[in-house]
Design a protein around this motif. Structure first.
Motif, mmCIF file in Angstrom:
data_model
loop_
_atom_site.group_PDB
_atom_site.id
_atom_site.type_symbol
_atom_site.label_atom_id
_atom_site.label_comp_id
_atom_site.label_asym_id
_atom_site.label_seq_id
_atom_site.Cartn_x
_atom_site.Cartn_y
_atom_site.Cartn_z
ATOM 1 N N ALA A 56 0.914 -1.597 -0.183
ATOM 2 C CA ALA A 56 -0.133 -0.149 -0.181
ATOM 3 C C ALA A 56 0.729 1.429 -0.033
ATOM 4 C CB ALA A 56 -0.825 -0.289 1.761
ATOM 5 N N PHE A 57 2.239 1.103 0.542
ATOM 6 C CA PHE A 57 2.810 2.165 0.649
ATOM 7 C C PHE A 57 3.710 2.575 -0.264
ATOM 8 C CE2 PHE A 57 1.796 2.125 4.991
ATOM 9 C CZ PHE A 57 2.097 3.511 5.552
ATOM 10 N N ARG A 85 2.650 4.362 -3.094
ATOM 11 C CA ARG A 85 2.022 5.747 -3.546
ATOM 12 C C ARG A 85 3.038 6.314 -2.647
ATOM 13 N NH1 ARG A 85 -2.822 5.902 -5.812
ATOM 14 N NH2 ARG A 85 -3.693 4.041 -6.372
ATOM 15 N N PHE A 116 -1.225 0.697 10.781
ATOM 16 C CA PHE A 116 -0.560 1.588 9.890
ATOM 17 C C PHE A 116 0.151 2.595 9.782
ATOM 18 C CE2 PHE A 116 -0.744 5.886 8.648
ATOM 19 C CZ PHE A 116 -0.987 6.266 7.252
ATOM 20 N N HIS A 151 3.052 3.484 9.083
ATOM 21 C CA HIS A 151 3.748 4.505 8.403
ATOM 22 C C HIS A 151 5.544 5.318 9.011
ATOM 23 C CE1 HIS A 151 4.161 9.497 9.217
ATOM 24 N NE2 HIS A 151 3.581 9.516 8.035
ATOM 25 N N ARG A 162 -5.624 9.139 4.611
ATOM 26 C CA ARG A 162 -4.763 8.314 5.707
ATOM 27 C C ARG A 162 -6.113 7.401 6.029
ATOM 28 N NH1 ARG A 162 -3.097 11.129 10.684
ATOM 29 N NH2 ARG A 162 -5.660 11.283 10.806
ATOM 30 N N ASN A 195 -7.703 5.676 4.288
ATOM 31 C CA ASN A 195 -7.841 4.614 2.107
ATOM 32 C C ASN A 195 -6.358 3.400 2.675
ATOM 33 O OD1 ASN A 195 -10.297 5.277 1.420
ATOM 34 N ND2 ASN A 195 -9.672 6.700 0.496
ATOM 35 N N LEU A 196 -5.571 4.451 2.734
ATOM 36 C CA LEU A 196 -3.886 3.603 3.266
ATOM 37 C C LEU A 196 -4.123 2.834 4.140
ATOM 38 C CD1 LEU A 196 -1.332 6.612 2.560
ATOM 39 C CD2 LEU A 196 -1.901 4.338 1.180
ATOM 40 N N LEU A 218 -9.456 3.032 -2.014
ATOM 41 C CA LEU A 218 -8.489 3.573 -2.019
ATOM 42 C C LEU A 218 -7.806 3.550 -3.610
ATOM 43 C CD1 LEU A 218 -5.160 3.577 -0.831
ATOM 44 C CD2 LEU A 218 -4.684 0.856 -2.166
ATOM 45 N N TYR A 269 -6.360 11.174 -4.843
ATOM 46 C CA TYR A 269 -5.450 12.295 -4.310
ATOM 47 C C TYR A 269 -5.055 13.410 -4.323
ATOM 48 C CZ TYR A 269 -5.000 7.616 -2.148
ATOM 49 O OH TYR A 269 -4.769 6.180 -1.753
#
Length: 309
Positions: free
Chosen positions: A90-91, A93, A202, A206, A286, A288-289, A303, A308
């Motif tokens: 997911a990261f 992006r 998350f 993060h 955030r 959605n991520l 997502l 964005y």
């Protein structure tokens, strides 16, 4: 890229370019007075002053070639790098991490109280965005140390000009920044205590990804210890240029495989983020991520539907 080969230096006192660059690097590495450098190289003090300032200007001349935003395949590689750092696809992006760093200075003659920061010393701020390797993509230097990280961001070109990240991408910041979807997409962690396991998961991912910017500052401080661990003995107006030169040299070192062990660097601005009525909050992005992180490899329609922007 070679530093000496990249610089355009013109001298009227006969010193070889290699010698001038060596004098500048010696001065930068030791943060020594011009008198000490003069004695070390047996060069007149006024010549040392001239060399330091001319080489600094020459390095500033290549800054935008060395510190720049990735595009195309390079941008996708940065996203893949952040996904690997976080341990979550997911990261992918994510294309950068942002943070601020306090740089010690001598108290300026005017408005010195503005430079007295929350850690009780005089400083200016270095705001930087890095990629997944700790390479600087953008630097913004010079705001007084007492200014909140979020305000520095709001006055930086990357924010006012919506320069980065590109549409559909985001950058990561700590809790000192606001969570934004516009004018730039900047994603911060959930406030502690978190409300559920999705938020906790998350925040963990993060933190693992965002930590690279702290490691970049740590490497910068390791490489130029004399610059970053004591107040610079130069005119405060010259400090931003010196710090920018350090960032350029940091990138050149990484590009040439010269990697140093990072000092521990944790300089979070734990004051609540300042609100800006012109900005759009990024909580939906955030969420959605976070959902995508917890869903692992399951497709999350929300997502992929979000722009964005």
């Amino acid at each position: 890229m070679s530093l000496i080969g990249a610089l355009r230096l013109e001298s009227d006192h006969g010193w070889e370019r290699d010698i001038e660059v060596l004098v500048f690097l010696f001065w930068l590495a030791h943060a020594a007075s011009y008198r000490v450098v003069s004695q070390t190289f047996d060069i007149p003090k006024f010549s040392v002053h001239d060399i330091v300032h001319r080489v600094s200007q020459a390095i500033m001349g290549i800054l935008r070639r060395v510190i720049c935003f990735p595009t195309g395949d390079d941008l996708e590689a940065v996203g893949a790098g952040f996904a690997q750092l976080a341990g979550s696809p997911a990261f992918s992006r994510v294309v950068g991490a942002i943070d601020g760093c306090q740089v010690r200075i001598k108290p300026p003659a005017n408005n010195s109280h503005c430079y007295y920061n929350r850690k009780l010393f005089h400083s200016i701020q270095l705001q930087a965005i890095t990629d997944h390797r700790g390479k600087f993509l953008d630097v913004f230097v010079g705001y007084p140390g007492s200014v909140h990280d979020a305000r520095v961001l709001r006055n930086s070109p990357v924010y006012t000009g919506s320069l980065y990240p590109p549409p559909g991408k985001c950058i990561l910041g700590d809790g000192g920044y606001p969570c934004l979807s516009a004018p730039i997409c900047l994603i911060t962690p959930y406030r502690e205590p978190v409300q559920n396991p999705v938020q906790a998961r998350f925040n963990n991912k993060h933190s693992r990804a965002r930590n690279i910017v702290e490691r970049a500052f740590g490497m910068l401080k390791t490489r130029w210890r004399s610059i970053f661990f004591k107040a610079l003995e130069v005119n405060p107006a010259f400090v931003p240029e010196v710090v920018a030169c350090c960032a350029v040299l940091h990138n050149l070192a990484l590009l040439n495989g010269d990697i140093v062990e990072a000092e521990n660097e944790e300089d979070h601005d734990d004051r609540p983020p300042e609100h800006n009525l012109e900005a759009r909050m990024g909580e939906d992005v955030r969420d959605n991520l976070a959902a995508a992180v917890s869903a692992a490899n399951i497709r999350v329609p929300a997502l992929h539907e979000h722009t964005y922007l």
